[in-house]
Scaffold this motif. Structure first.
Motif, PDB file in Angstrom:
ATOM      1  N   GLU A  89       0.832  -1.209   0.000  1.00  0.00           N
ATOM      2  CA  GLU A  89       0.000   0.000   0.000  1.00  0.00           C
ATOM      3  C   GLU A  89       0.866   1.258   0.000  1.00  0.00           C
ATOM      4  OE1 GLU A  89      -3.217   0.177  -0.328  1.00  0.00           O
ATOM      5  OE2 GLU A  89      -3.597  -1.964  -0.290  1.00  0.00           O
ATOM      6  N   LEU A  90       1.936   1.256   0.769  1.00  0.00           N
ATOM      7  CA  LEU A  90       2.830   2.412   0.800  1.00  0.00           C
ATOM      8  C   LEU A  90       3.515   2.608  -0.548  1.00  0.00           C
ATOM      9  CD1 LEU A  90       4.508   1.936   4.307  1.00  0.00           C
ATOM     10  CD2 LEU A  90       2.737   3.593   3.694  1.00  0.00           C
ATOM     11  N   ARG A  91       3.873   1.496  -1.189  1.00  0.00           N
ATOM     12  CA  ARG A  91       4.545   1.573  -2.484  1.00  0.00           C
ATOM     13  C   ARG A  91       3.619   2.100  -3.573  1.00  0.00           C
ATOM     14  NH1 ARG A  91       9.361   1.296  -4.300  1.00  0.00           N
ATOM     15  NH2 ARG A  91       8.766  -0.094  -6.005  1.00  0.00           N
ATOM     16  N   GLU A  92       2.343   1.761  -3.486  1.00  0.00           N
ATOM     17  CA  GLU A  92       1.412   2.091  -4.563  1.00  0.00           C
ATOM     18  C   GLU A  92       0.938   3.542  -4.527  1.00  0.00           C
ATOM     19  OE1 GLU A  92      -1.739  -0.733  -4.319  1.00  0.00           O
ATOM     20  OE2 GLU A  92      -0.590  -2.343  -5.307  1.00  0.00           O
ATOM     21  N   ARG A  93       1.095   4.238  -3.408  1.00  0.00           N
ATOM     22  CA  ARG A  93       0.551   5.595  -3.312  1.00  0.00           C
ATOM     23  C   ARG A  93       1.502   6.558  -2.599  1.00  0.00           C
ATOM     24  NH1 ARG A  93      -4.845   3.753  -0.676  1.00  0.00           N
ATOM     25  NH2 ARG A  93      -4.316   1.888  -1.810  1.00  0.00           N
ATOM     26  N   PRO A  94       2.727   6.695  -3.081  1.00  0.00           N
ATOM     27  CA  PRO A  94       3.699   7.546  -2.373  1.00  0.00           C
ATOM     28  C   PRO A  94       3.275   8.995  -2.245  1.00  0.00           C
ATOM     29  CG  PRO A  94       4.494   6.968  -4.573  1.00  0.00           C
ATOM     30  CD  PRO A  94       3.296   6.109  -4.305  1.00  0.00           C
ATOM     31  N   HIS A  95       2.670   9.554  -3.311  1.00  0.00           N
ATOM     32  CA  HIS A  95       2.274  10.965  -3.242  1.00  0.00           C
ATOM     33  C   HIS A  95       1.157  11.174  -2.220  1.00  0.00           C
ATOM     34  CE1 HIS A  95       4.820  11.963  -6.583  1.00  0.00           C
ATOM     35  NE2 HIS A  95       4.185  11.151  -7.405  1.00  0.00           N
ATOM     36  N   VAL A 146      10.749   0.404   2.569  1.00  0.00           N
ATOM     37  CA  VAL A 146      10.164   1.205   1.490  1.00  0.00           C
ATOM     38  C   VAL A 146      11.031   2.426   1.197  1.00  0.00           C
ATOM     39  CG1 VAL A 146       8.203   2.672   0.852  1.00  0.00           C
ATOM     40  CG2 VAL A 146       7.802   0.427   1.866  1.00  0.00           C
ATOM     41  N   LEU A 147      11.541   3.071   2.229  1.00  0.00           N
ATOM     42  CA  LEU A 147      12.393   4.243   2.024  1.00  0.00           C
ATOM     43  C   LEU A 147      13.679   3.875   1.293  1.00  0.00           C
ATOM     44  CD1 LEU A 147      11.989   6.088   5.456  1.00  0.00           C
ATOM     45  CD2 LEU A 147      11.005   6.733   3.242  1.00  0.00           C
ATOM     46  N   VAL A 148      14.271   2.732   1.651  1.00  0.00           N
ATOM     47  CA  VAL A 148      15.482   2.282   0.953  1.00  0.00           C
ATOM     48  C   VAL A 148      15.160   1.972  -0.510  1.00  0.00           C
ATOM     49  CG1 VAL A 148      17.190   0.427   0.804  1.00  0.00           C
ATOM     50  CG2 VAL A 148      16.633   1.426   3.016  1.00  0.00           C
ATOM     51  N   GLU A 149      14.037   1.314  -0.748  1.00  0.00           N
ATOM     52  CA  GLU A 149      13.634   1.008  -2.133  1.00  0.00           C
ATOM     53  C   GLU A 149      13.509   2.286  -2.955  1.00  0.00           C
ATOM     54  OE1 GLU A 149      10.820  -2.550  -2.872  1.00  0.00           O
ATOM     55  OE2 GLU A 149      10.142  -1.641  -1.003  1.00  0.00           O
ATOM     56  N   ARG A 150      12.815   3.277  -2.406  1.00  0.00           N
ATOM     57  CA  ARG A 150      12.615   4.531  -3.148  1.00  0.00           C
ATOM     58  C   ARG A 150      13.931   5.230  -3.397  1.00  0.00           C
ATOM     59  NH1 ARG A 150       7.377   6.809   0.157  1.00  0.00           N
ATOM     60  NH2 ARG A 150       5.851   5.319  -0.647  1.00  0.00           N
ATOM     61  N   ARG A 154      15.484   6.137  -7.122  1.00  0.00           N
ATOM     62  CA  ARG A 154      15.695   7.527  -7.529  1.00  0.00           C
ATOM     63  C   ARG A 154      17.162   7.876  -7.729  1.00  0.00           C
ATOM     64  NH1 ARG A 154      11.740  10.033  -2.834  1.00  0.00           N
ATOM     65  NH2 ARG A 154       9.748   9.406  -3.746  1.00  0.00           N
ATOM     66  N   SER A 155      18.052   7.014  -7.278  1.00  0.00           N
ATOM     67  CA  SER A 155      19.477   7.335  -7.341  1.00  0.00           C
ATOM     68  C   SER A 155      19.969   7.291  -8.779  1.00  0.00           C
ATOM     69  CB  SER A 155      20.277   6.356  -6.480  1.00  0.00           C
ATOM     70  OG  SER A 155      20.201   5.045  -7.009  1.00  0.00           O
ATOM     71  N   ALA A 185      19.065  -6.781  -6.905  1.00  0.00           N
ATOM     72  CA  ALA A 185      18.287  -7.309  -5.785  1.00  0.00           C
ATOM     73  C   ALA A 185      16.846  -7.543  -6.220  1.00  0.00           C
ATOM     74  CB  ALA A 185      18.333  -6.329  -4.619  1.00  0.00           C
ATOM     75  N   ASN A 186      16.222  -8.547  -5.632  1.00  0.00           N
ATOM     76  CA  ASN A 186      14.798  -8.811  -5.836  1.00  0.00           C
ATOM     77  C   ASN A 186      14.055  -8.304  -4.603  1.00  0.00           C
ATOM     78  OD1 ASN A 186      12.191  -9.943  -5.849  1.00  0.00           O
ATOM     79  ND2 ASN A 186      12.870 -11.720  -7.011  1.00  0.00           N
ATOM     80  N   PRO A 187      13.507  -7.081  -4.635  1.00  0.00           N
ATOM     81  CA  PRO A 187      12.916  -6.491  -3.432  1.00  0.00           C
ATOM     82  C   PRO A 187      11.798  -7.332  -2.827  1.00  0.00           C
ATOM     83  CG  PRO A 187      13.198  -4.827  -5.124  1.00  0.00           C
ATOM     84  CD  PRO A 187      13.456  -6.141  -5.779  1.00  0.00           C
ATOM     85  N   GLU A 188      10.952  -7.916  -3.658  1.00  0.00           N
ATOM     86  CA  GLU A 188       9.836  -8.713  -3.143  1.00  0.00           C
ATOM     87  C   GLU A 188      10.363  -9.887  -2.321  1.00  0.00           C
ATOM     88  OE1 GLU A 188       6.647  -8.035  -3.519  1.00  0.00           O
ATOM     89  OE2 GLU A 188       6.827  -6.353  -4.916  1.00  0.00           O
TER      90      GLU A 188
END
Length: 211
Positions: A89-95, A146-150, A154-155, A185-188
């Motif tokens: 849910e956090l990944r799907e709606r960051p804004h 989630v923060l590390v993924e984002r 973005r890097s 990496a495979n995040p899932e």
């Protein structure tokens, strides 16, 4: 020709979709009206001005995040299911999540998921401070991941990258490890394995505290 039948839920759904895709800055009343094929006055009629619309989207997001429900046959599996769903849910709606945070409603947004976790850690036999630590550890694991993924997404392109940096030498003469770390990496998979390990450790029968 302007659309005649329109509901508040349809307006909010279209507005949420625009924010999810382009961010809140892209949400204008005129653009939303065009997206819905209606007059701008109809948008104002259903949701008020733009600030009221943003407030309604925040409230809607908080309510949707509260719909997370555990699944699984054991407390451990149900805790993992909450963590997996919360990350999704956090990944799907960051804004939209950022808008919730900006309005100081983050704690309220997380409360339903926390309560679900409380129920499961109680079912596993934890109480008091140990139960609280387990709930927070799972929540922090999700949010931190989630923060590390984002941040990685973005890097800028890394040069040298992981495939260039890992070899038998840097991996302490473990070629299989070097090959694995050189691959993306495979995040899932990584999230699932890490949260399962965390939950197993958290729900172990607590030893008697010393001192």
């Amino acid at each position: 020709m302007p659309r005649t039948a329109l509901t508040r839920d349809e307006v909010l759904e279209a507005a949420a979709a625009l924010v999810k895709q382009h961010g809140p800055a892209a949400l204008t009343m005129r653009g939303l009206a065009a997206e819905l094929g209606t007059a701008v006055t109809s948008i104002y009629w259903h949701v008020g001005n733009r600030e009221s619309l943003l407030d309604a989207l925040v409230e809607r997001t908080v309510q949707e995040m509260g719909a997370i429900r555990p699944t699984g046959r054991t407390p451990a599996r149900r805790v993992v299911s909450v963590a997996v769903r919360l990350r999704r849910e956090l990944r799907e709606r960051p804004h939209l999540i950022a808008m919730v945070h900006e309005r100081g409603l983050t704690e309220r947004m997380f409360l339903p998921a926390q309560r679900a976790l409380v129920h499961e850690v109680h079912a596993a036999g934890l109480r008091g401070a140990r139960a609280a630590d387990a709930v927070r550890a799972v929540q922090f694991q999700v949010v931190g991941f989630v923060l590390v993924e984002r941040n990685r997404e973005r890097s800028p392109v890394q040069s040298p990258g992981e495939r260039d940096l890992w070899d038998a030498g840097t991996a302490e003469h473990d070629p299989a490890l070097a090959r694995a770390l050189a691959r993306p990496a495979n995040p899932e998979k990584l999230f699932a394995s890490s949260v399962r390990a965390l939950v197993r450790a958290l729900l172990e029968t607590p030893a008697t505290d010393v001192g």
